[in-house]
Every structure is written in structure tokens, then in C-alpha cells.
Design a protein around this motif. Structure first.
Motif, PDB file in Angstrom:
ATOM      1  N   ILE A  44     -32.811 -26.004  -8.095  1.00  0.00           N
ATOM      2  CA  ILE A  44     -33.562 -25.543  -9.264  1.00  0.00           C
ATOM      3  C   ILE A  44     -35.064 -25.707  -9.024  1.00  0.00           C
ATOM      4  CG2 ILE A  44     -34.073 -26.114 -11.675  1.00  0.00           C
ATOM      5  CD1 ILE A  44     -31.120 -26.605 -12.098  1.00  0.00           C
ATOM      6  N   GLY A  45     -35.471 -26.820  -8.398  1.00  0.00           N
ATOM      7  CA  GLY A  45     -36.881 -27.009  -8.077  1.00  0.00           C
ATOM      8  C   GLY A  45     -37.401 -25.943  -7.108  1.00  0.00           C
ATOM      9  N   SER A  46     -36.570 -25.610  -6.111  1.00  0.00           N
ATOM     10  CA  SER A  46     -36.971 -24.583  -5.142  1.00  0.00           C
ATOM     11  C   SER A  46     -37.098 -23.220  -5.808  1.00  0.00           C
ATOM     12  CB  SER A  46     -35.944 -24.521  -4.005  1.00  0.00           C
ATOM     13  OG  SER A  46     -35.862 -25.756  -3.331  1.00  0.00           O
ATOM     14  N   LEU A  47     -36.171 -22.905  -6.696  1.00  0.00           N
ATOM     15  CA  LEU A  47     -36.231 -21.621  -7.397  1.00  0.00           C
ATOM     16  C   LEU A  47     -37.469 -21.540  -8.285  1.00  0.00           C
ATOM     17  CD1 LEU A  47     -32.474 -21.155  -8.340  1.00  0.00           C
ATOM     18  CD2 LEU A  47     -33.787 -19.801  -6.705  1.00  0.00           C
ATOM     19  N   ALA A  48     -37.812 -22.659  -8.934  1.00  0.00           N
ATOM     20  CA  ALA A  48     -39.009 -22.673  -9.781  1.00  0.00           C
ATOM     21  C   ALA A  48     -40.261 -22.425  -8.937  1.00  0.00           C
ATOM     22  CB  ALA A  48     -39.107 -24.006 -10.522  1.00  0.00           C
ATOM     23  N   ALA A  49     -40.304 -23.008  -7.734  1.00  0.00           N
ATOM     24  CA  ALA A  49     -41.441 -22.773  -6.840  1.00  0.00           C
ATOM     25  C   ALA A  49     -41.492 -21.309  -6.401  1.00  0.00           C
ATOM     26  CB  ALA A  49     -41.333 -23.692  -5.629  1.00  0.00           C
ATOM     27  N   ILE A  63     -35.583 -16.018 -11.954  1.00  0.00           N
ATOM     28  CA  ILE A  63     -35.090 -16.522 -13.235  1.00  0.00           C
ATOM     29  C   ILE A  63     -33.596 -16.258 -13.369  1.00  0.00           C
ATOM     30  CG2 ILE A  63     -35.256 -16.248 -15.736  1.00  0.00           C
ATOM     31  CD1 ILE A  63     -38.193 -15.795 -15.458  1.00  0.00           C
ATOM     32  N   VAL A  64     -33.137 -15.079 -12.888  1.00  0.00           N
ATOM     33  CA  VAL A  64     -31.702 -14.781 -12.924  1.00  0.00           C
ATOM     34  C   VAL A  64     -30.930 -15.815 -12.112  1.00  0.00           C
ATOM     35  CG1 VAL A  64     -29.927 -13.124 -12.250  1.00  0.00           C
ATOM     36  CG2 VAL A  64     -32.045 -12.316 -13.301  1.00  0.00           C
ATOM     37  N   SER A  65     -31.426 -16.085 -10.881  1.00  0.00           N
ATOM     38  CA  SER A  65     -30.767 -17.078 -10.034  1.00  0.00           C
ATOM     39  C   SER A  65     -30.793 -18.459 -10.687  1.00  0.00           C
ATOM     40  CB  SER A  65     -31.462 -17.135  -8.676  1.00  0.00           C
ATOM     41  OG  SER A  65     -30.878 -18.106  -7.853  1.00  0.00           O
ATOM     42  N   LEU A  66     -31.926 -18.788 -11.309  1.00  0.00           N
ATOM     43  CA  LEU A  66     -32.046 -20.076 -11.981  1.00  0.00           C
ATOM     44  C   LEU A  66     -31.026 -20.192 -13.103  1.00  0.00           C
ATOM     45  CD1 LEU A  66     -33.815 -22.647 -11.951  1.00  0.00           C
ATOM     46  CD2 LEU A  66     -35.294 -21.549 -13.622  1.00  0.00           C
ATOM     47  N   CYS A  67     -30.870 -19.142 -13.891  1.00  0.00           N
ATOM     48  CA  CYS A  67     -29.899 -19.151 -14.990  1.00  0.00           C
ATOM     49  C   CYS A  67     -28.469 -19.289 -14.466  1.00  0.00           C
ATOM     50  CB  CYS A  67     -30.035 -17.876 -15.824  1.00  0.00           C
ATOM     51  SG  CYS A  67     -31.571 -17.769 -16.758  1.00  0.00           S
ATOM     52  N   VAL A  68     -28.174 -18.633 -13.333  1.00  0.00           N
ATOM     53  CA  VAL A  68     -26.837 -18.729 -12.742  1.00  0.00           C
ATOM     54  C   VAL A  68     -26.554 -20.168 -12.310  1.00  0.00           C
ATOM     55  CG1 VAL A  68     -25.383 -18.041 -10.797  1.00  0.00           C
ATOM     56  CG2 VAL A  68     -26.731 -16.328 -12.022  1.00  0.00           C
ATOM     57  N   TRP A  69     -27.537 -20.800 -11.638  1.00  0.00           N
ATOM     58  CA  TRP A  69     -27.350 -22.184 -11.209  1.00  0.00           C
ATOM     59  C   TRP A  69     -27.114 -23.116 -12.398  1.00  0.00           C
ATOM     60  CZ3 TRP A  69     -26.326 -25.161  -7.190  1.00  0.00           C
ATOM     61  CH2 TRP A  69     -26.430 -24.633  -5.919  1.00  0.00           C
ATOM     62  N   VAL A  70     -27.906 -22.935 -13.443  1.00  0.00           N
ATOM     63  CA  VAL A  70     -27.744 -23.786 -14.625  1.00  0.00           C
ATOM     64  C   VAL A  70     -26.395 -23.523 -15.277  1.00  0.00           C
ATOM     65  CG1 VAL A  70     -28.614 -24.250 -16.943  1.00  0.00           C
ATOM     66  CG2 VAL A  70     -30.214 -24.031 -15.041  1.00  0.00           C
ATOM     67  N   GLY A  71     -25.975 -22.247 -15.330  1.00  0.00           N
ATOM     68  CA  GLY A  71     -24.672 -21.924 -15.905  1.00  0.00           C
ATOM     69  C   GLY A  71     -23.533 -22.558 -15.122  1.00  0.00           C
ATOM     70  N   VAL A  72     -23.632 -22.500 -13.786  1.00  0.00           N
ATOM     71  CA  VAL A  72     -22.608 -23.133 -12.946  1.00  0.00           C
ATOM     72  C   VAL A  72     -22.587 -24.640 -13.176  1.00  0.00           C
ATOM     73  CG1 VAL A  72     -21.967 -23.661 -10.567  1.00  0.00           C
ATOM     74  CG2 VAL A  72     -22.622 -21.331 -11.187  1.00  0.00           C
ATOM     75  N   SER A  73     -23.765 -25.255 -13.263  1.00  0.00           N
ATOM     76  CA  SER A  73     -23.841 -26.706 -13.494  1.00  0.00           C
ATOM     77  C   SER A  73     -23.214 -27.093 -14.819  1.00  0.00           C
ATOM     78  CB  SER A  73     -25.303 -27.162 -13.452  1.00  0.00           C
ATOM     79  OG  SER A  73     -25.879 -26.915 -12.190  1.00  0.00           O
ATOM     80  N   LEU A  74     -23.506 -26.322 -15.871  1.00  0.00           N
ATOM     81  CA  LEU A  74     -22.918 -26.612 -17.181  1.00  0.00           C
ATOM     82  C   LEU A  74     -21.403 -26.445 -17.138  1.00  0.00           C
ATOM     83  CD1 LEU A  74     -25.505 -24.889 -19.562  1.00  0.00           C
ATOM     84  CD2 LEU A  74     -25.152 -27.333 -19.236  1.00  0.00           C
ATOM     85  N   GLY A  75     -20.935 -25.394 -16.434  1.00  0.00           N
ATOM     86  CA  GLY A  75     -19.495 -25.183 -16.316  1.00  0.00           C
ATOM     87  C   GLY A  75     -18.805 -26.318 -15.588  1.00  0.00           C
ATOM     88  N   ILE A  76     -19.410 -26.800 -14.499  1.00  0.00           N
ATOM     89  CA  ILE A  76     -18.819 -27.902 -13.747  1.00  0.00           C
ATOM     90  C   ILE A  76     -18.834 -29.187 -14.574  1.00  0.00           C
ATOM     91  CG2 ILE A  76     -19.211 -29.406 -11.754  1.00  0.00           C
ATOM     92  CD1 ILE A  76     -19.898 -26.951 -10.154  1.00  0.00           C
ATOM     93  N   GLU A  77     -19.916 -29.426 -15.310  1.00  0.00           N
ATOM     94  CA  GLU A  77     -19.961 -30.612 -16.169  1.00  0.00           C
ATOM     95  C   GLU A  77     -18.873 -30.550 -17.239  1.00  0.00           C
ATOM     96  OE1 GLU A  77     -23.820 -31.186 -17.794  1.00  0.00           O
ATOM     97  OE2 GLU A  77     -24.764 -31.654 -15.866  1.00  0.00           O
TER      98      GLU A  77
END
Length: 286
Positions: A44-49, A63-77
Motif C-alpha cells: 500500500i505504501g508503494s502504491l501511494a508513492a 487508486i484502483v490497485s490500492l482499492c483492490v489491495w484494501v478489499g483483499v485485506s478486508l476479505g482476508i481479515e
């Protein structure tokens, strides 16, 4: 738009998006991380950079990639909350490092942990002898938690069979010279009580950097001026001294009177007060 302005706008946008995403992921992302959370944080830090600096590519794809990563993280949690098998697979299980005072060398090798690193972890828990440890485990987050042998555990009220009342957390009633009404109400106190306590120690609210009230409704203050010394509250000690004086007065009355009935009454009261003092002494002398 000039490149410098484009980078500035994208950086501000990346900060806002990153803040929102981190809020969505929750506090675990800013505490000790599991393996997957560590990978997620780096990505997420790399994508923000990337969103901030890559002006040649389409920035919204970041931003699309960032949203996908966050969505995957929420799903795994979510899956981790619902399934222990998923938790064990993603976070792995804790590894026992010491059992019954014996270091398990094979488990140390499995975690690639040296003896020096193990001792460093133990010292961080105020433990300097491995033989004092009944049980030590390395958690999935990488931290080591220890259970001391019974003879090395600190003595508590439970060990001595003493029952104590629940302790109410202290409340900050003054911050930066301003009185906080909500914490006062939580303690069942008023501004009038607080002003009286401040007058007793000779300070005003404006001079107080931090004021706290404990479960016994004693006020502790830290002043802006560190050169000034404020006496600590000693209400309990004063009460104990007053009760001891009453006990001594009762004994004196019993010795000074010539009436047998009054003498016996004073003696009984003195003995009763002495027993009471023995019971409450641990609470008034701490």
C-alpha cells in the motif's frame, strides 16, 4: 498543469486516500503486524508513492490497485475472524520456545532465532534467567510472551487471599489549564470540589498542566512551572493518624475515669477501634 503542481496534487490525494484506507483496515495495521499485514503495508505504501510521483502513467490506475489491495485485506481479515483454519494458515501458530524451564532448541531453529535473540526477548520482559520461565511462546506477530514459574511470579492480593474492590481508572480533570467537566462527572465530582482541592494546595486551574483524580478521589497535579513543588495528597494518612489519636484518647479516658462502667465502655471502644485499624491499615498506609 505543471509537473510540480501535478505531483503536489497527487501527493495530497495519495495522503487522503491512504488515510481513509488505513482507517478501513483498522488498528491492527498500526500495531504489531502479521506476515500478510506486513506485506499489505509495504504494498500500500508503494502504491501511494506511485500515485504521487509517476506522472507518465494513468494515476487513477494506482487508486484502483490500492482499492483492490484494501478489499483483499478486508476479505482476508473477515475470513480470519470466521475460521481458525484460515487464521492458522495465514498467521501461522505460535511456537513454544521454553517449556518447564527447558529451552526447545529445535523450535528455536525452526524460527531461526539465536540464543542471544531469545535472551534479548526475555530481558525485555524483565527475565534474566531462562530457568525462571515456566512457558515462553513466540506469537505469530513475532513477539515473545513468557509465564514465570510460580515461585518467581510477583506476589498479588490473590496469592494472600485478600479480596480487593475493583479499581476505577484515574480521570484527567485538568488539561493545559482547562477544567474537563466530563471526567469530573464520571467521578461524581463537581467544579466546586475541584476548586476547593486546588485552593488547599494553593494553585489555580490556569497553572495546572495536568490534573488527575484517582479512585480514592485524591487530586494529583503537574504544574506548568516545574520549579514549583506541590505536596502530594495524604488524605488517607491523615485519616489513619486521626483514628490512632482517637484510639489513644479512648485509652486515656479509660485510665483517667474512676467509674467502672465508663472505664469498661472506653476500653471496649478502644479495643474495637484497634481491631478496625488493623483491618483497614493496608488501605490507609499504601
Amino acid at each position: 498543469m505543471p509537473d510540480w503542481l501535478s505531483v503536489a496534487v497527487r501527493t495530497l490525494l495519495a495522503v487522503a486516500v491512504l488515510f481513509i484506507m488505513t482507517k478501513l483496515l483498522g488498528k491492527r495495521q498500526v500495531s504489531q503486524l502479521s506476515l500478510f499485514e506486513y506485506i499489505t503495508g509495504i504494498t500500500i505504501g508503494s502504491l501511494a508513492a506511485y500515485i504521487s510521483l509517476d506522472i507518465d502513467m494513468k494515476w487513477y490506475l494506482g487508486i484502483v490497485s490500492l482499492c483492490v489491495w484494501v478489499g483483499v485485506s478486508l476479505g482476508i481479515e473477515y475470513l480470519q475472524i470466521k475460521s481458525k483454519r484460515v487464521r492458522d494458515f495465514i498467521d501461522t501458530k505460535g511456537t513454544v520456545l521454553i517449556k518447564d524451564g527447558k529451552i526447545l532448541e529445535e523450535n528455536l531453529k525452526k524460527e531461526r532465532l539465536t540464543t542471544d535473540e531469545l535472551m534479548e526477548q526475555l530481558r525485555s520482559k524483565q527475565v534474566f534467567l531462562a530457568s525462571d520461565v515456566e512457558f515462553a511462546i513466540m506469537e505469530p506477530s513475532g513477539s515473545v510472551n513468557v509465564l514465570l514459574t510460580r515461585e518467581n511470579q510477583p506476589l498479588t492480593a490473590k496469592h494472600t487471599g485478600i479480596k480487593v474492590n475493583p479499581e476505577q481508572e484515574p480521570q484527567a480533570v485538568i488539561m493545559d489549564g482547562r477544567i474537563m467537566d466530563e471526567p469530573l462527572a464520571t467521578m461524581g465530582l463537581s467544579r466546586e470540589w475541584l476548586n476547593t482541592e486546588l485552593e488547599t494546595i494553593g494553585v489555580t486551574p490556569e497553572n495546572v498542566f495536568l490534573g488527575q483524580v484517582d479512585a480514592n478521589q485524591q487530586l494529583f497535579v503537574d504544574l506548568f512551572d516545574d520549579q514549583l513543588v506541590v505536596p502530594k495528597p495524604n488524605i488517607k494518612a491523615a485519616l489513619y493518624a486521626l483514628l490512632k489519636k482517637c484510639e489513644a484518647d479512648l485509652e486515656m479516658f479509660s485510665l483517667s475515669t474512676e467509674e467502672e462502667e465508663a472505664k469498661h465502655m472506653y476500653e471496649r471502644c478502644s479495643q474495637s477501634l484497634e481491631r478496625t485499624l488493623l483491618e483497614i491499615k493496608p488501605y490507609l498506609k499504601n
